[in-house]
Design an enzyme around this catalytic site. Structure first.
Site, short mmCIF file in Angstrom:
data_model
loop_
_atom_site.label_atom_id
_atom_site.label_comp_id
_atom_site.label_asym_id
_atom_site.label_seq_id
_atom_site.Cartn_x
_atom_site.Cartn_y
_atom_site.Cartn_z
N HIS A 1 36.90 31.94 35.39
CA HIS A 1 36.82 30.53 35.76
C HIS A 1 36.51 30.32 37.23
CE1 HIS A 1 41.16 30.91 36.96
NE2 HIS A 1 40.79 30.02 37.85
N GLY B 1 43.80 28.21 44.17
CA GLY B 1 43.32 29.09 45.22
C GLY B 1 43.78 30.52 45.04
N SER C 1 43.79 31.79 42.02
CA SER C 1 43.04 32.21 40.85
C SER C 1 42.22 33.47 41.11
CB SER C 1 42.09 31.09 40.39
OG SER C 1 42.80 30.01 39.87
N GLY C 2 42.19 34.35 40.12
CA GLY C 2 41.39 35.55 40.24
C GLY C 2 42.06 36.69 40.96
N ASP D 1 39.60 35.57 30.48
CA ASP D 1 39.31 34.96 31.78
C ASP D 1 39.12 36.07 32.82
OD1 ASP D 1 38.97 33.23 33.86
OD2 ASP D 1 41.02 32.45 33.86
#
Length: 269
Positions: A74, A214, A216-217, A122
């Site tokens: 995402h 922020g 994320s990942g 994801d």
């Protein structure tokens, strides 16, 4: 079989150095998030997107190979231009440890669907334009064994430059927070995440501390029995109401559920 053998050889090339930071992270106490020791998570990267003539932090990610970064699906939008910053700690200043590298190829998991986040998958792999220089500020995280499941309560750490709290400010310095693992049988209860959490995900936290926008990942860092740090999860989603919500742990894509896909991509490209 051949692919598996080649992957094992590739992993063997850096397994002796993966997950072993030169600067030890501060893991001595339970806190609601704090500044990380500079460069104690040397595989943490800042994924930055180009807006106009400038780049801005948008997501975290993990260096998992000499030229490969693992992040969330995402975090990637078609048409956007990205770069990776390694060796970063304090975004408000040039510290001399940063390495800025362009991205040669982006491979998003084929089953990732932005309209169905709870379906999972994801994940995205970013191939760097060149290999970074490995040093005390830049290193590689270990990948877990296929199918590995962490015990309930296992101590893991989320790291990133995400909002300090819901709608709060973005920190300059890399943050870390202890997030104990919440096993799937608990996290999938109806008053927790219910059917939104799949077996290919891993939950951690769910009380005072969580991931936020922020983050994320970025990685869920968990120390293995061998003393090395493994990226057991990729930060995927939190509650849509507030970042820190009881019984709504931060949800990560479980890395050990995708080792075959990761190896296929890294071997193919």
């Amino acid at each position: 079989m051949l692919k598996t053998l080649v992957l094992m050889l590739l992993q063997a090339a850096y397994v002796f150095s993966c997950g072993t930071p030169a600067v030890q992270p501060n893991t001595g106490r339970v806190v609601n998030g704090e500044d990380a020791h500079p460069h104690s998570w040397p595989w943490q990267i800042s994924l930055q997107v180009k807006h106009g003539s400038r780049y801005h932090h948008t997501c975290g990610g993990t260096l998992v190979g000499p030229r490969w970064v693992l992040t969330a699906g995402h975090c990637i939008w078609p048409g956007d231009v990205y770069r990776v910053v390694l060796g970063e700690h304090d975004m408000s200043q040039q510290e001399g440890t940063e390495q800025i590298i362009d991205i040669l190829r982006i491979v998003v998991h084929p089953n990732w669907d932005i309209n169905h986040v709870s379906d999972g998958n994801d994940l995205a792999l970013l191939k760097l334009d060149k290999s970074p220089i490995m040093n005390d500020s830049v290193g590689i995280a270990c990948l877990p064994q296929a199918g590995e499941i962490l015990a309930h309560g296992a101590p893991c750490y989320i790291t990133g430059w995400g909002n300090l709290y819901t709608h709060g400010p973005m920190p300059d310095k890399l943050q870390q927070a202890l997030l104990p693992v919440v096993e799937h049988s608990v996290c999938s209860r109806s008053d927790w995440w219910g059917i939104n959490v799949k077996s290919t995900m891993i939950c951690a936290g769910g009380d005072i501390v969580s991931g936020c926008n922020g983050d994320s990942g970025g990685p869920l860092n968990c120390v293995g029995q061998d003393g090395r740090w493994y990226v057991q999860g990729v930060t995927s989603f939190v509650s849509s109401r507030v970042c820190n919500e009881v019984k709504k742990p931060t949800v990560f894509t479980r890395t050990s559920a995708f080792t075959e896909w990761l190896s296929e991509v890294m071997l193919k490209y």
